[in-house]
Structure formats: structure tokens, C-alpha cells
Write a protein that holds these residues in place. Sequence first.
Motif, PDB file in Angstrom:
ATOM      1  N   ASP A 116       0.824  -1.224   0.000  1.00 13.65           N
ATOM      2  CA  ASP A 116       0.000   0.000   0.000  1.00 13.65           C
ATOM      3  C   ASP A 116       0.851   1.263   0.000  1.00 13.65           C
ATOM      4  O   ASP A 116       0.330   2.369   0.018  1.00 13.65           O
ATOM      5  CB  ASP A 116      -0.968  -0.003   1.177  1.00 13.65           C
ATOM      6  CG  ASP A 116      -0.282   0.119   2.534  1.00 13.65           C
ATOM      7  OD1 ASP A 116       0.969   0.145   2.583  1.00 13.65           O
ATOM      8  OD2 ASP A 116      -0.995   0.182   3.542  1.00 13.65           O
ATOM      9  N   GLY A 117       2.185   1.129  -0.004  1.00 12.77           N
ATOM     10  CA  GLY A 117       3.068   2.292  -0.035  1.00 12.77           C
ATOM     11  C   GLY A 117       3.252   2.972   1.307  1.00 12.77           C
ATOM     12  O   GLY A 117       4.003   3.928   1.423  1.00 12.77           O
ATOM     13  N   LYS A 118       2.570   2.496   2.346  1.00 11.58           N
ATOM     14  CA  LYS A 118       2.658   3.136   3.671  1.00 11.58           C
ATOM     15  C   LYS A 118       2.961   2.118   4.773  1.00 11.58           C
ATOM     16  O   LYS A 118       3.945   2.256   5.476  1.00 11.58           O
ATOM     17  CB  LYS A 118       1.349   3.856   4.003  1.00 11.58           C
ATOM     18  CG  LYS A 118       0.959   4.949   3.060  1.00 11.58           C
ATOM     19  CD  LYS A 118      -0.400   5.490   3.432  1.00 11.58           C
ATOM     20  CE  LYS A 118      -1.017   6.135   2.202  1.00 11.58           C
ATOM     21  NZ  LYS A 118      -2.434   6.302   2.316  1.00 11.58           N
ATOM     22  N   THR A 119       2.086   1.141   4.926  1.00 18.39           N
ATOM     23  CA  THR A 119       2.193   0.252   6.091  1.00 18.39           C
ATOM     24  C   THR A 119       2.751  -1.131   5.782  1.00 18.39           C
ATOM     25  O   THR A 119       3.175  -1.832   6.698  1.00 18.39           O
ATOM     26  CB  THR A 119       0.815   0.075   6.757  1.00 18.39           C
ATOM     27  OG1 THR A 119      -0.082  -0.528   5.816  1.00 18.39           O
ATOM     28  CG2 THR A 119       0.253   1.398   7.217  1.00 18.39           C
ATOM     29  N   HIS A 120       2.728  -1.559   4.516  1.00 20.11           N
ATOM     30  CA  HIS A 120       3.231  -2.892   4.201  1.00 20.11           C
ATOM     31  C   HIS A 120       3.685  -2.970   2.749  1.00 20.11           C
ATOM     32  O   HIS A 120       3.234  -2.197   1.899  1.00 20.11           O
ATOM     33  CB  HIS A 120       2.179  -3.973   4.478  1.00 20.11           C
ATOM     34  CG  HIS A 120       0.973  -3.883   3.603  1.00 20.11           C
ATOM     35  ND1 HIS A 120       0.935  -4.406   2.328  1.00 20.11           N
ATOM     36  CD2 HIS A 120      -0.228  -3.298   3.798  1.00 20.11           C
ATOM     37  CE1 HIS A 120      -0.253  -4.172   1.789  1.00 20.11           C
ATOM     38  NE2 HIS A 120      -0.978  -3.482   2.657  1.00 20.11           N
TER      39      HIS A 120
END
Length: 176
Positions: A116-120
Amino acid sequence: LPSLGLLASASMDSNVGIWHHQGGSWKLATLLYDHNHPVNAIAWIPSGPLLASGDEKELILWRPATSPSCEFTYSMGYYLPGFNRYVVEGRTVDECQSLCCENPWCTSFDYAEKGDGKTHGPKTCWLSSASEGLNGGGGLEWDPTNNYHYYEITKRGSRFMTLTEKKGILSLALAG
């Protein structure tokens, strides 16, 4: 079961261990997790061949196995929010299924093909001790991006048949 080089052990933690004789020593091949109470009796039935294991409520018949075995259901585009216990990145769905199957506490996992480009990152699974409606798990949530998918164990081990005593009435259930 000497003819197959197998040995079974019962456990107070409700598991049955299957040991395989390899290279002159015994090695743990797999654990069978289906009992809900301490296992206090085991016996091989060579004519099957089958293994019988019993606790205070159930007698389970197993086919011999030398590796973990699980069956899963799959819900595409859904996930179980809030119950992610163990995160693993860079794995395929098959690898995540194996990880869940090998850990007795795991009953389900969520999987994301893309990060997701943020959390994983990509190819991430979240193993969980909860499942839809069980162990605190609520309902599944829809993923409009269709990136998250939910997998739940429906059968663990090589269980063949379960005999259960409920209020003095015996019932017999054949496993899937």
C-alpha cells in the motif's frame, strides 16, 4: 506404526505428535491440533492404518501423515480487521498457508498481493488466532481495491473421523 517408521505421542497441551524415524533417530514430523482437551490416550490401528487419539470428550481417527496438512476457504476482496497477530512480508499465498498450518494458534490470515506504499510491502500476510465470528473475530470487511483476501482453516491435520459424546448420546461425524 513400525511398518511406516512412525511413532505417536499424546500431550497435555491437546496436541498429538507424529514422529518419523530418519537417519537412525526420531524427528518430529507434524503436530495434530484438533483436540480441545488434553490428549490422554493414543493407539495405532495397523489394519487402517489409522491412529486413534482420545481426550475427555472425543475420540479422533487419523490417517498417518509425515507433514502438516490443512484445508482453507478463501474470500476474495475481503479481510478480517483488527486481529492481525503476526505479519510476514515477501511470501506467496502458498507459503502463508503453510505458515498458518504449521502454527497451532493460527486459524486464519489476510493476504495482500500489492503493497500500500505506507504500512506494508507486496506479498504480505497477517496470521491471526481469530477467524470470522470466532475467537473475537467479527465480520469480514469488503476491500474495494480487491487487494486484500481472507483465508480460513476449515480442516487441520489428517483427521478421518470424530466420535463425540454429548449428554450420553453418541454421534459420529465423518471429516470433509
